[in-house]
Each structure stands twice: as C-alpha cells, then as structure tokens.
Design a protein around this motif. Structure first.
Motif, PDB file in Angstrom:
ATOM      1  N   LYS A 117      38.256  24.637 -10.031  1.00 48.18           N
ATOM      2  CA  LYS A 117      38.639  26.046 -10.011  1.00 48.18           C
ATOM      3  C   LYS A 117      37.712  26.897  -9.151  1.00 48.18           C
ATOM      4  O   LYS A 117      37.831  28.124  -9.135  1.00 48.18           O
ATOM      5  N   SER A 118      36.796  26.259  -8.446  1.00 48.71           N
ATOM      6  CA  SER A 118      35.904  26.994  -7.550  1.00 48.71           C
ATOM      7  C   SER A 118      36.569  27.221  -6.193  1.00 48.71           C
ATOM      8  O   SER A 118      37.484  26.502  -5.804  1.00 48.71           O
ATOM      9  N   ASP A 119      36.084  28.218  -5.482  1.00 47.51           N
ATOM     10  CA  ASP A 119      36.651  28.555  -4.176  1.00 47.51           C
ATOM     11  C   ASP A 119      36.232  27.546  -3.115  1.00 47.51           C
ATOM     12  O   ASP A 119      35.221  26.851  -3.250  1.00 47.51           O
ATOM     13  N   GLY A 120      36.995  27.532  -2.032  1.00 45.95           N
ATOM     14  CA  GLY A 120      36.622  26.745  -0.861  1.00 45.95           C
ATOM     15  C   GLY A 120      37.452  25.495  -0.673  1.00 45.95           C
ATOM     16  O   GLY A 120      38.103  25.020  -1.601  1.00 45.95           O
ATOM     17  N   GLY A 121      37.383  24.968   0.545  1.00 45.04           N
ATOM     18  CA  GLY A 121      38.117  23.752   0.868  1.00 45.04           C
ATOM     19  C   GLY A 121      37.244  22.695   1.516  1.00 45.04           C
ATOM     20  O   GLY A 121      37.746  21.704   2.045  1.00 45.04           O
ATOM     21  N   SER A 122      35.920  22.914   1.463  1.00 40.38           N
ATOM     22  CA  SER A 122      34.992  21.926   2.018  1.00 40.38           C
ATOM     23  C   SER A 122      33.690  21.984   1.233  1.00 40.38           C
ATOM     24  O   SER A 122      33.427  22.946   0.512  1.00 40.38           O
ATOM     25  N   SER A 123      32.871  20.956   1.386  1.00 36.37           N
ATOM     26  CA  SER A 123      31.609  20.905   0.657  1.00 36.37           C
ATOM     27  C   SER A 123      30.736  19.807   1.232  1.00 36.37           C
ATOM     28  O   SER A 123      31.139  19.082   2.146  1.00 36.37           O
ATOM     29  N   HIS A 124      29.534  19.693   0.700  1.00 35.82           N
ATOM     30  CA  HIS A 124      28.676  18.544   0.988  1.00 35.82           C
ATOM     31  C   HIS A 124      27.587  18.490  -0.084  1.00 35.82           C
ATOM     32  O   HIS A 124      27.456  19.402  -0.912  1.00 35.82           O
ATOM     33  N   ILE A 125      26.799  17.439  -0.045  1.00 37.14           N
ATOM     34  CA  ILE A 125      25.880  17.143  -1.140  1.00 37.14           C
ATOM     35  C   ILE A 125      24.837  18.237  -1.359  1.00 37.14           C
ATOM     36  O   ILE A 125      24.449  18.521  -2.505  1.00 37.14           O
ATOM     37  N   LEU A 126      24.412  18.899  -0.291  1.00 37.67           N
ATOM     38  CA  LEU A 126      23.388  19.934  -0.458  1.00 37.67           C
ATOM     39  C   LEU A 126      23.958  21.193  -1.091  1.00 37.67           C
ATOM     40  O   LEU A 126      23.222  21.956  -1.722  1.00 37.67           O
ATOM     41  N   LYS A 127      25.255  21.423  -0.943  1.00 33.66           N
ATOM     42  CA  LYS A 127      25.883  22.543  -1.646  1.00 33.66           C
ATOM     43  C   LYS A 127      25.890  22.265  -3.147  1.00 33.66           C
ATOM     44  O   LYS A 127      25.640  23.163  -3.957  1.00 33.66           O
ATOM     45  N   PHE A 128      26.187  21.027  -3.540  1.00 34.68           N
ATOM     46  CA  PHE A 128      26.077  20.639  -4.944  1.00 34.68           C
ATOM     47  C   PHE A 128      24.655  20.932  -5.433  1.00 34.68           C
ATOM     48  O   PHE A 128      24.452  21.521  -6.494  1.00 34.68           O
ATOM     49  N   ALA A 129      23.667  20.470  -4.663  1.00 35.20           N
ATOM     50  CA  ALA A 129      22.260  20.618  -5.074  1.00 35.20           C
ATOM     51  C   ALA A 129      21.862  22.083  -5.175  1.00 35.20           C
ATOM     52  O   ALA A 129      21.097  22.469  -6.071  1.00 35.20           O
ATOM     53  N   ASP A 130      22.372  22.913  -4.265  1.00 37.93           N
ATOM     54  CA  ASP A 130      22.061  24.342  -4.313  1.00 37.93           C
ATOM     55  C   ASP A 130      22.575  24.983  -5.605  1.00 37.93           C
ATOM     56  O   ASP A 130      21.888  25.806  -6.222  1.00 37.93           O
ATOM     57  N   VAL A 131      23.793  24.627  -6.014  1.00 37.26           N
ATOM     58  CA  VAL A 131      24.352  25.192  -7.242  1.00 37.26           C
ATOM     59  C   VAL A 131      23.564  24.710  -8.458  1.00 37.26           C
ATOM     60  O   VAL A 131      23.294  25.475  -9.385  1.00 37.26           O
TER      61      VAL A 131
END
Length: 294
Positions: A117-131
């Motif tokens: 349910k989060s926004d966006g259509g792309s990601s990567h491992i450091l975005k996970f780590a940032d959250v």
C-alpha cells in the motif's frame, strides 16, 4: 475453504514472455530494459488472510522521498520489526503476530517503497534500509529485526548504518550476488547479454559493484549481532549455499533448516515462528544473566 494461488501480476507475465524476443531482435534496447525491470516493482493482490491482518492493525503513514510508506502495528510491548522481501508486503508476517503479541512484544512492519500500500513503482535495497533506519529512530530501536528474503539483507545494511538492535533473523535471504542475478535472469527469460551494461549502471549509480552490496561481502560487519538464519531445503529461489557462506563469515550464528516450505510459505510455518521467538527470548535471558554476573 479452498486456498487460491495468488496470480503473478500481469506486467510480470508480459515481461517474461516479451523480454526474450526483445533481447533477440533489439539487444541494445533489451540492456536498458533489463536495468529498468530490475528496479521496478509490481504489486501482488492481498490474500484474504493478509486483508484480515491489515484490518486488525493500527496503521499510519510515514514520508520517504516525498512518498507515502504504509506502517502497521499490532499489540503492545517492546517493538520487534519485520521486513518483507522484494515484491512482498508487511502483512506476509501475519502468522507471527499473535505469537509475538502473546509473548509481550509489539509487532511492527511496513510496506517498502513501491510495495503493498506504499507509493511508488520502483525500489532498491537501500530504500528498504532507509525506511528501517527511519522507523528505528521513531521506536528508539528494536528488540529484534526479522527479515524475509531481500528484507533480511536490507536489515543487515540498516544495522551496518547503526540501527539499534542486538538480534537479527534472516529468513530465506540470498547472500550471493551471482545467484541473485541468475534467479532474476531466469524469471524474465534473459541471457547474460545485459550484465556488462547492468554492472556499469550499478557502478555509476551507487559508486560500487552489485557484489559489494551482497550479504556475503558485508555480514562480517555485524559480527556482534546475534544472528539466526532460517532456510528451507526445498527453496527454489535461494540455495543452501547462502547460509553456508554466511556462517563462514559470522561466528555468532545459529542455523535452522526446514523442508517442504519453499521460499514464501516458510513465513506461515509454526515452527519457524516459534524459532524466531525462541531466538529473541533466549538472547534476552542470556543478557540478563550476564548483567547479574556483573
């Protein structure tokens, strides 16, 4: 009630059937598409059990890169964070909720950027780590972090950056860069044609190679963390070479092996849930004994 298999999202099915054709007739285009696909996410439909779990949760949003990230909480007590994998959802940990709540722990999880349910259509491992780091500040650290698949590797990176916890559980987490890329290529029907272009793109984007992000290369940096590894012998996505290599590089490690569960159903297994709680409780008891001795 008959359980229906969750269908692969249509965009992923289209990619798997189309990419090999594009690679054959327009390799220059396929290389660029390969990179875009790698960072793109697709959202699976929430199964009934996860919908119920979400309805029972206390939910709120945090902001990351000016986009909404969905966070879930269940219960009261000391917080334990659970991190889903690529194209997963926080509610995939629904089988953990009651067990941890009854043991006196608050369960916290989230849908990573571009997921659930989060926004966006792309990601990567450091975005996970940032959250993870952002949530750690909000909760003043976690008693333990549990990560499934990529979520376990993201949690490792968050700990390297200073996130506060003494205990980490990695469930079905890939540790070897070559195996990760091999599995990705298999899913989209790609050959190794795009790999030099992909590797160069990663170097330009992050300033280091894809290999340098792997758990194999970084697990020694959290040598003081109590680490529990849980892997299934019938996992078709992550081989047992991953826990083997992690155990050679991290001394303070326990390994639990299951069979017949595969890569995702492992999160629904009662023995797996109990093993993660046992890792948390035993570590706390050992710490209390050390304090008594002092």
């Amino acid at each position: 009630m008959n359980k229906r298999k969750i269908k692969t999202p249509l965009p992923l099915r289209i990619i798997a059937s189309t990419y090999p054709i594009v690679e054959a007739v327009a390799p220059w285009l396929a290389k660029r598409w390969f990179v875009k696909i790698f960072f793109s996410t697709a959202k699976y439909k929430f199964p009934h059990g996860e919908i119920e779990a979400a309805e029972m949760a206390t939910t709120y949003n945090i902001s990351y890169e000016n986009k909404k990230v969905q966070v879930y909480e269940w219960g009261d007590g000391k917080p334990v964070l659970m991190v889903h994998g690529w194209m997963g959802r926080g509610t995939q940990f629904r089988k953990f909720i009651q067990t941890f709540n009854e043991a006196g722990y608050k369960v916290v999880t989230f849908d990573a950027p571009g997921h659930g349910k989060s926004d966006g259509g792309s990601s990567h491992i450091l975005k996970f780590a940032d959250v993870i780091a952002q949530l750690s500040q909000m909760y003043s650290g976690f008693e333990m972090i549990i990560g499934h698949s990529l979520g376990g590797v993201a949690a490792m990176h968050a700990l390297i950056r200073g996130v506060d916890t003494n205990k980490l559980v990695m469930i079905s987490s890939p540790a070897i860069a070559d195996e990760i890329m091999s599995e990705f290529r298999k899913k989209i029907g790609a050959t190794e044609l795009a790999m030099p272009y992909f590797n160069n793109h990663i170097e330009q984007m992050f300033g280091c190679s894809f290999e340098e992000f792997s758990a194999k290369q970084n697990i020694h940096l959290i040598k003081d963390i109590d680490l529990l590894l849980i892997y299934d012998q019938d996992d078709r996505e992550v081989s047992l070479d991953s826990p083997k290599v992690l155990m050679t590089k991290h001394d303070n490690t326990k390994l639990v092996l299951t069979s017949g569960l595969g890569h995702t159903r492992i999160l629904k297994d009662e023995f797996v849930v109990e093993s993660t709680l046992k890792h948390l409780v035993q570590a706390e008891l050992e710490r209390e004994k050390e304090l008594e001795v002092c």
